[in-house]
Write an enzyme that holds these catalytic residues in place. Sequence first.
Site, PDB file in Angstrom:
ATOM      1  N   SER A  61       1.929   3.603  -2.379  1.00  0.00           N
ATOM      2  CA  SER A  61       1.271   2.541  -1.614  1.00  0.00           C
ATOM      3  C   SER A  61       1.985   1.195  -1.646  1.00  0.00           C
ATOM      4  CB  SER A  61      -0.176   2.361  -2.100  1.00  0.00           C
ATOM      5  OG  SER A  61      -0.981   3.402  -1.612  1.00  0.00           O
ATOM      6  N   LYS A  64       2.774  -0.310   1.619  1.00  0.00           N
ATOM      7  CA  LYS A  64       1.881  -1.222   2.327  1.00  0.00           C
ATOM      8  C   LYS A  64       2.342  -2.683   2.258  1.00  0.00           C
ATOM      9  CE  LYS A  64      -2.341   1.585   1.752  1.00  0.00           C
ATOM     10  NZ  LYS A  64      -1.981   2.667   0.818  1.00  0.00           N
ATOM     11  N   SER A 116      -5.839  -1.073  -1.725  1.00  0.00           N
ATOM     12  CA  SER A 116      -4.863  -0.096  -1.221  1.00  0.00           C
ATOM     13  C   SER A 116      -5.492   0.885  -0.244  1.00  0.00           C
ATOM     14  CB  SER A 116      -4.222   0.666  -2.391  1.00  0.00           C
ATOM     15  OG  SER A 116      -2.974   1.191  -2.019  1.00  0.00           O
ATOM     16  N   LYS A 221       1.294  -5.446  -6.314  1.00  0.00           N
ATOM     17  CA  LYS A 221       0.776  -4.240  -5.658  1.00  0.00           C
ATOM     18  C   LYS A 221       1.110  -2.998  -6.464  1.00  0.00           C
ATOM     19  CE  LYS A 221      -1.051  -2.037  -2.111  1.00  0.00           C
ATOM     20  NZ  LYS A 221      -1.475  -0.945  -3.007  1.00  0.00           N
TER      21      LYS A 221
END
Length: 415
Positions: A61, A64, A116, A221
Amino acid sequence: MTTTRIRAAIPAVAIAALALVAPAARATPPRIQAPSGIVIEASTGDVTYAKQPDQKRAIASTTKLMTALLALEAGGLHDLVPAASYHPAPAESQIHLQPGEKLTEADLLRGLLVYSANDAAETIAEHVAGSEAAFVRRMNRRAQQIGLKNTHYANPIGLDAPGNYSTARDLVTLTQSLRKYRFFRRTVNSASVTLRSGHVIRTLANRNTLLGQATWIDGVKTGHTTQAGDVLVASASKRGVRLISAVLGEPDRSQRNADSLALLNYAFTKYVRVRAIARGDTVAKVPIAHRTGAVLPLVASRTVHEVKHLKERFGYRTIGVPAKVDGPIHYGERIGTVEVLRHGKRIASVPLTAGLEVPAASAARKTQDFLTTPWTLAVLGVLLLLVALVASRRRPPPGDERPSRRSAPEEAPAP
């Protein structure tokens, strides 16, 4: 253009900072379990530690991050965006968007970055580019534009796919671009977010559990898939030093956090933020015309703080500083510039100003100055010597005087 050395001493604050980190500067590089990792100082891009930083790996993820960059660059955070028709697998992270529901792009980005959410990522992609395929093309084009040399995207979510990969180095480079946005910085530093623009109010806890382990950690993240393992891009700031790290392929969240902390703690021992130049520092002293021995100090007009490696020294270069100045010059008048250099490259430019008031010299002063200059005195000396030589040649030598044309009268004989 002149390279010069600032005479002003390092401020006491900078000396204290150096004293605090000097013992820790001898710390040995950390041993991380991650097969690939990196930590950089953000303002300079200096790599403090790297382990297989250019190895292409699945990134889960953290994909992203590019999805978020394209959305932020497109703008429209207050736009109401209809939910995409997305059918996630049961294990996927999502905020459970309902058919026909509309959320602001800002709320979708919060769900994307903090929780997420895959359905939020798909919705953003279709809104920005019209379709997932068109958005993925934009992702890859943007990756090339910002210098992600070993990155390729196959989807906006981060699902395992042969064409979806990146590297530790590329991830921190991408994060540098994202940190330019205040919305991004604030969102990834939030322990939780509340989405209020949809059919229901959603409160989401941040999946980046590293945030709570140190007050100086402020993002960024997480990611996890079967192929990628655990991935984390982290950012931190302490004493004016900004760091960004990335670890890929970790076995679990605990090790992911431990390795990230080890990288950040190690890098903090290597950098310090100091005053590269302070307002009022005398950078140059320029002779004043018609005033023998007098000089005009040129001082820095503002203070510049910069982050540097402990072993690094700044360089300085003056531009537009004259060899001599003549009045009138007003106090604070701009005369030239000083550049602060790192590895020979300019990192700051500071105007120089006159540190004294210099009135115009009078005619008498200029005459006196002219008559007392070394060259003038030398010329006068030569002239006087020539006059003396000419005069000496016109004077007859001693004992060789010629009688005058009129003789004295003869004495009359005695009667």
